[in-house]
Design an enzyme around this catalytic site. Structure first.
Site, short mmCIF file in Angstrom:
data_model
loop_
_atom_site.label_atom_id
_atom_site.label_comp_id
_atom_site.label_asym_id
_atom_site.label_seq_id
_atom_site.Cartn_x
_atom_site.Cartn_y
_atom_site.Cartn_z
N ASP A 273 -44.59 -113.06 126.79
CA ASP A 273 -44.67 -113.44 125.39
C ASP A 273 -46.10 -113.18 124.90
O ASP A 273 -47.04 -113.25 125.69
CB ASP A 273 -44.35 -114.94 125.26
CG ASP A 273 -44.20 -115.42 123.83
OD1 ASP A 273 -43.06 -115.59 123.38
OD2 ASP A 273 -45.25 -115.64 123.17
N ASP B 9 -42.31 -111.16 121.09
CA ASP B 9 -43.19 -111.14 119.92
C ASP B 9 -44.44 -110.30 120.14
O ASP B 9 -45.32 -110.25 119.27
CB ASP B 9 -43.56 -112.57 119.49
CG ASP B 9 -43.91 -113.47 120.65
OD1 ASP B 9 -44.07 -112.97 121.78
OD2 ASP B 9 -44.04 -114.69 120.43
N HIS C 8 -47.93 -114.94 123.14
CA HIS C 8 -48.74 -116.17 123.14
C HIS C 8 -48.90 -116.69 124.57
O HIS C 8 -48.02 -116.49 125.42
CB HIS C 8 -48.05 -117.25 122.29
CG HIS C 8 -47.84 -116.85 120.86
ND1 HIS C 8 -46.64 -116.31 120.41
CD2 HIS C 8 -48.67 -116.86 119.81
CE1 HIS C 8 -46.75 -116.03 119.11
NE2 HIS C 8 -47.98 -116.34 118.73
N HIS D 280 -44.48 -123.40 125.48
CA HIS D 280 -45.58 -124.21 124.92
C HIS D 280 -45.42 -125.72 125.22
O HIS D 280 -46.34 -126.49 124.94
CB HIS D 280 -45.66 -124.04 123.40
CG HIS D 280 -46.08 -122.66 122.98
ND1 HIS D 280 -47.22 -122.04 123.46
CD2 HIS D 280 -45.50 -121.75 122.15
CE1 HIS D 280 -47.33 -120.83 122.93
NE2 HIS D 280 -46.30 -120.62 122.14
ZN LIG Z 1 -44.76 -116.29 121.34
#
Ligand SMILES: [Zn+2]
Length: 283
Positions: free
Chosen positions: A136, A220, A138, A99
């Site tokens: 991931d 995740d 995200h 991120h």
């Molecule tokens: Zn994540």
């Protein structure tokens, strides 16, 4: 971190070659993040207690060194792979990185470990073409932010949408069709993963012909993870890892460096990371 280290510390993994992660140099970090940003992160580190960059991203007195070592782990793993000391490596690191944008820390991330690794590989080992696969749950907005204008870096992400951080739409392609975003709805499982692999991910990777394959390995997307609603299981990570190793065998002499990203249900994280590393050891 401790859950992952415990899982990889069992007898089954006795043959693992462990290396302490050295801090990345400022030169390595600053291939991706400008010096003023590195200074800003350093200036926010508290002498004691904690400080918050945003609601998710907390700093402790040890955060700066941890962030340097997280990026350093990826660079060192890349060096080991190019030196022929190992075919692949897994970096058990915190904080995660995907991120972190060029000039913005967010989502637990300070420096973009995988993008720093890609820049290091290109500079130090004279390669041009790198592929980053981010599984991931995200979207790696930071990695996209850094790589979108670098035609030689292919960034592929599967992620839940809608979900934090809200980026990763299909129409974000990068300067040379080098961004492949595959947003997927809640409930996405291993069956769906297999279909997008065959239809989209594998063709894109083979077309790019990477000289190094980097993985943003978040766990995740596991069905037990509390932050999202994907339904992956350990066996899906085994399957995906085998496919990625297959690409690396065909394109880049098995060279794979995988870096830990998210994972918030500790037993699912530990079991999934162990499944991933167990599969990496098959090569
Ligand atoms: Zn994540």
């Amino acid at each position: 971190m401790q859950a992952v280290l415990d899982a990889l510390g069992t007898d089954e993994f006795a043959a693992l070659n462990w290396r302490e992660a050295p801090p990345a140099s400022f030169e390595q970090i600053e291939r991706v993040h400008p010096p003023r940003y590195v200074d800003k992160v350093m200036s926010r580190i508290p002498a004691w207690g904690s400080a918050a960059i945003d609601g998710d991203t907390l700093l402790s007195p040890g955060s700066f060194e941890a962030a340097l070592r997280a990026a350093g782990a990826v660079c060192t793993a890349i060096d080991a792979v190019f030196a022929g000391e190992t075919t692949n490596a897994f970096c058990a690191i915190r904080p995660p990185g995907h991120h972190a944008e060029r000039e913005k820390a967010m989502g637990f991330c300070l420096f973009n470990n995988i993008a720093i690794g890609a820049a290091h590989a290109r500079k130090r080992h004279g390669i041009r073409r790198v592929a980053i696969v981010d599984f991931d749950v995200h979207h790696g907005n930071g990695t996209q932010n850094i790589c979108a204008e670098q035609a030689d870096i292919l960034y592929v992400s599967t992620h839940q949408a809608p979900l934090y951080p809200g980026t990763g739409h299909r129409d974000e392609h990068g300067v040379a069709n080098n961004i492949l975003n595959i947003p997927l709805g809640p409930g996405t499982d291993g069956v769906k993963l297999r279909s997008v692999w065959e239809q989209e991910i594998a063709p894109a990777l083979y077309a790019h012909e990477p000289e190094l394959l980097l993985l943003s390995a978040g766990f995740d997307a596991h069905r037990d993870d509390p932050l999202a609603e994907f339904m992956f299981e350990e066996d899906d990570y085994v399957w995906l890892t085998r496919q990625l190793l297959g690409v690396a065998a065909n394109c880049c002499g098995n060279r794979v460096v995988s870096a830990l990203e998210g994972g918030y249900e500790l037993s699912a994280l530990a079991a999934s990371a162990a499944a991933h590393v167990r599969t990496l050891l098959e090569v």
